[in-house]
Design an enzyme around this catalytic site. Sequence first.
Site, short mmCIF file in Angstrom:
data_model
loop_
_atom_site.label_atom_id
_atom_site.label_comp_id
_atom_site.label_asym_id
_atom_site.label_seq_id
_atom_site.Cartn_x
_atom_site.Cartn_y
_atom_site.Cartn_z
N THR A 159 0.68 -1.42 0.03
CA THR A 159 -0.07 0.14 -0.15
C THR A 159 0.84 1.24 -0.08
O THR A 159 1.97 1.40 0.52
CB THR A 159 -0.82 0.10 1.18
OG1 THR A 159 -1.50 1.25 0.99
CG2 THR A 159 -0.43 -0.28 2.44
N ASP A 203 -0.19 3.99 1.05
CA ASP A 203 -0.57 5.11 2.24
C ASP A 203 0.28 4.47 3.42
O ASP A 203 0.01 5.28 4.56
CB ASP A 203 -1.87 4.65 2.55
CG ASP A 203 -2.85 5.32 1.34
OD1 ASP A 203 -2.29 5.96 0.69
OD2 ASP A 203 -3.99 4.91 1.42
N ILE A 263 2.95 9.85 -7.88
CA ILE A 263 3.73 9.48 -6.86
C ILE A 263 3.75 8.06 -6.66
O ILE A 263 4.32 7.54 -6.08
CB ILE A 263 3.52 10.15 -5.62
CG1 ILE A 263 2.48 9.82 -4.87
CG2 ILE A 263 3.84 11.74 -5.80
CD1 ILE A 263 2.17 10.34 -3.23
N ARG A 264 2.91 7.43 -7.42
CA ARG A 264 2.77 5.89 -7.16
C ARG A 264 2.75 5.26 -8.46
O ARG A 264 2.97 3.84 -8.21
CB ARG A 264 1.34 5.47 -6.38
CG ARG A 264 0.00 5.58 -7.29
CD ARG A 264 -1.13 5.07 -6.52
NE ARG A 264 -2.16 4.70 -7.55
CZ ARG A 264 -3.28 4.20 -7.21
NH1 ARG A 264 -3.81 4.18 -6.32
NH2 ARG A 264 -4.17 3.91 -8.48
O1 LIG Z 1 -8.15 5.56 -7.80
P1 LIG Z 1 -7.82 4.61 -7.15
O2 LIG Z 1 -7.01 3.78 -8.03
O3 LIG Z 1 -8.84 3.44 -6.85
O4 LIG Z 1 -6.95 4.60 -5.86
C1 LIG Z 1 -6.96 5.64 -4.95
C2 LIG Z 1 -6.66 5.27 -3.62
O5 LIG Z 1 -5.43 4.18 -3.54
C3 LIG Z 1 -4.51 4.49 -2.51
O6 LIG Z 1 -3.39 4.96 -3.57
C4 LIG Z 1 -4.09 3.26 -2.05
O7 LIG Z 1 -4.95 2.39 -1.53
P2 LIG Z 1 -5.03 0.72 -1.56
O8 LIG Z 1 -3.94 0.63 -0.62
O9 LIG Z 1 -6.32 0.34 -0.75
O10 LIG Z 1 -4.82 0.50 -2.73
C5 LIG Z 1 -5.12 5.41 -1.97
O11 LIG Z 1 -4.25 6.34 -1.19
C6 LIG Z 1 -6.08 6.21 -2.72
O12 LIG Z 1 -7.17 6.98 -2.04
#
Ligand SMILES: O=P(O)(O)OC[C@H]1O[C@](O)(COP(=O)(O)O)[C@@H](O)[C@@H]1O
Length: 526
Positions: free
Chosen positions: A270, A272, A430-431
């Site tokens: 994750t 986060d 950033i991801r």
């Molecule tokens: O728009 P998406 O791809 O559903 O992801 C958004 C969410 O995914 C995250 O990057 C990470 O969430 P997960 O760890 O549940 O995948 C959160 O910070 C963000 O709110």
Amino acid sequence: MDLSIHSPLSRSSPSLSPFPFNFKNTTLNPVFHSSIFDSRNLQIKLLLSRQNHQHIRAQVSDQIVNDDGFVLEDVPHLINFLPDLPSYPNPLQKSQAYAIVKKTFVSSEDAVAQNIVLQKDTPRGVHFRRAGPREKVYFKSDEVRACIVTCGGLCPGINTVIREIVCSLNYMYGVDNILGIEGGYKGFYSRNTTTLTPKVVNDIHKRGGTFLCTSRGGHDTKKIVDNIQDRGINQVYIIGGDGTQRGAALIYKEVEKRGLPIAVAGIPKTIDNDIAVIDKSFGFDTAVEEAQRAINAAHVEAESVENGVGIVKLMGRYSGFIAMFATLASRDVDCCLIPESPFYLEGRGGLFDFVEQRLKENGHLVIVVAEGAGQEYVAQNMPGVDEKDASGNKLLLDIGLWLTQKIKDHFSKVHKMTINMKYIDPTYMIRAIPSNASDNIYCTLLAQSAVHGAMAGYTGFTVGPVNSRHAYIPIARVTEATNTVKLTDRMWARLLASTNQPSFNCSDVLQNNITGAINSMNTNSF
Ligand SMILES: O=P(O)(O)OC[C@H]1O[C@](O)(COP(=O)(O)O)[C@@H](O)[C@@H]1O
Ligand SMILES: Nc1ncnc2c1ncn2[C@@H]1O[C@H](COP(=O)(O)OP(=O)(O)O)[C@@H](O)[C@H]1O
Ligand SMILES: [Mg+2]
């Protein structure tokens, strides 16, 4: 002898007599008093409490009885429900790579402490089994049919984990039957698989994203396990966050119910950093580093104009770790807002006051806001909006846009002042990048630990570093709580000290209300 057999199930087997064993040069003579058997995840809690300096009694309990309590929170093992499963010498015994290693195999008595800061007389507390290769494996190399699946949001380093699982299985254990499940959990029953070899995955760690694609929703335990069975898969590697790990626990339970010799290993993912127990999630450092670019840009923009306000929105649904660490790393940030720390706008000690003060002092300021912060405020402006994603996660409202508008409106109305607002939303940037060097190494260790654990017959486990040592952790331990920024911990205090922002704590609100009340009393009295 391996501790994996110390389950209430295996203890009934006379051939398995786990104790006494040596733990850090101390002979332990445990006696089982009672057992707590968590039927959800086969989690066994062994509480070993020292009776005197030499003799140790073991209790299976979730209560620490005396001051010297040692708790092993164990992970399930295939022989818990398949006691006749044969074992084999670990092929690593013949590995050139490990030939000169002093101790190739991790001792079954090695445990990793959850708490390493203790006082002299406090209980030794919860421990997890140390990760790493074991002397015996419960799979013959040519009989392994492994699969890898990635679920949930993206995170830097997923491809490194995939690559390393494939390479570790192949190079260390001679496994060449590895499948990639495409498109997350639903891929088990609705998508094709892809064959993974070291050659196929050779370069993938240099790319962001996931080579196998991902998805939210679509977890159907029975259909997934049917599919695993139909394909003859006996090792399942599941890379994903808290939702994914919950799904992995259900898969493991179903496998156990059906009595199948299948190891289920979870690798926590994750961006986060909201997964409990482990030190930090992979890709987090990379994300914090990348966030610096957005913060720098906001700072440059804001300081180059009159009354410049830069706002940067960073990921963090329920946990403000990315915002907090990016702020601490940058030193250009004036204020960091996170979901864990409620803030307020108006009045003494509020955000508007602070913005006004910093503009007076410096002519500009930078605010970093985690996407999950202040959701209740935004919701007031958008009543009835309560959407969820396919996995059931709440879809967040845009706090960044809301904040930019509020600040602009306030200064234009109250101070007749124009704010030069620069809003940067680098959310996905950033991801969606490859992991940096240290995350790459971290991902490599995670993958290797997962492979060693599965080959050794452990199942229903998650792997991760606890106080810098990799451990096998019962899945429930990482899903039962969310890791959040603790406002009472030193790290948040360090941030407050570095930005000198308002703490927005209750005493500020109280003070604010008292001042307001006194002012209105004074006004009334005249
Ligand atoms: O728009 P998406 O791809 O559903 O992801 C958004 C969410 O995914 C995250 O990057 C990470 O969430 P997960 O760890 O549940 O995948 C959160 O910070 C963000 O709110
Ligand atoms: N409680 C749950 N039980 C079973 N599967 C779940 C659960 N929560 C989420 N999942 C599944 O896990 C996958 C990823 O979950 P999600 O919450 O989107 O991401 P993450 O794993 O990163 O938290 C999805 O396929 C979803 O259906
Ligand atoms: Mg999640």
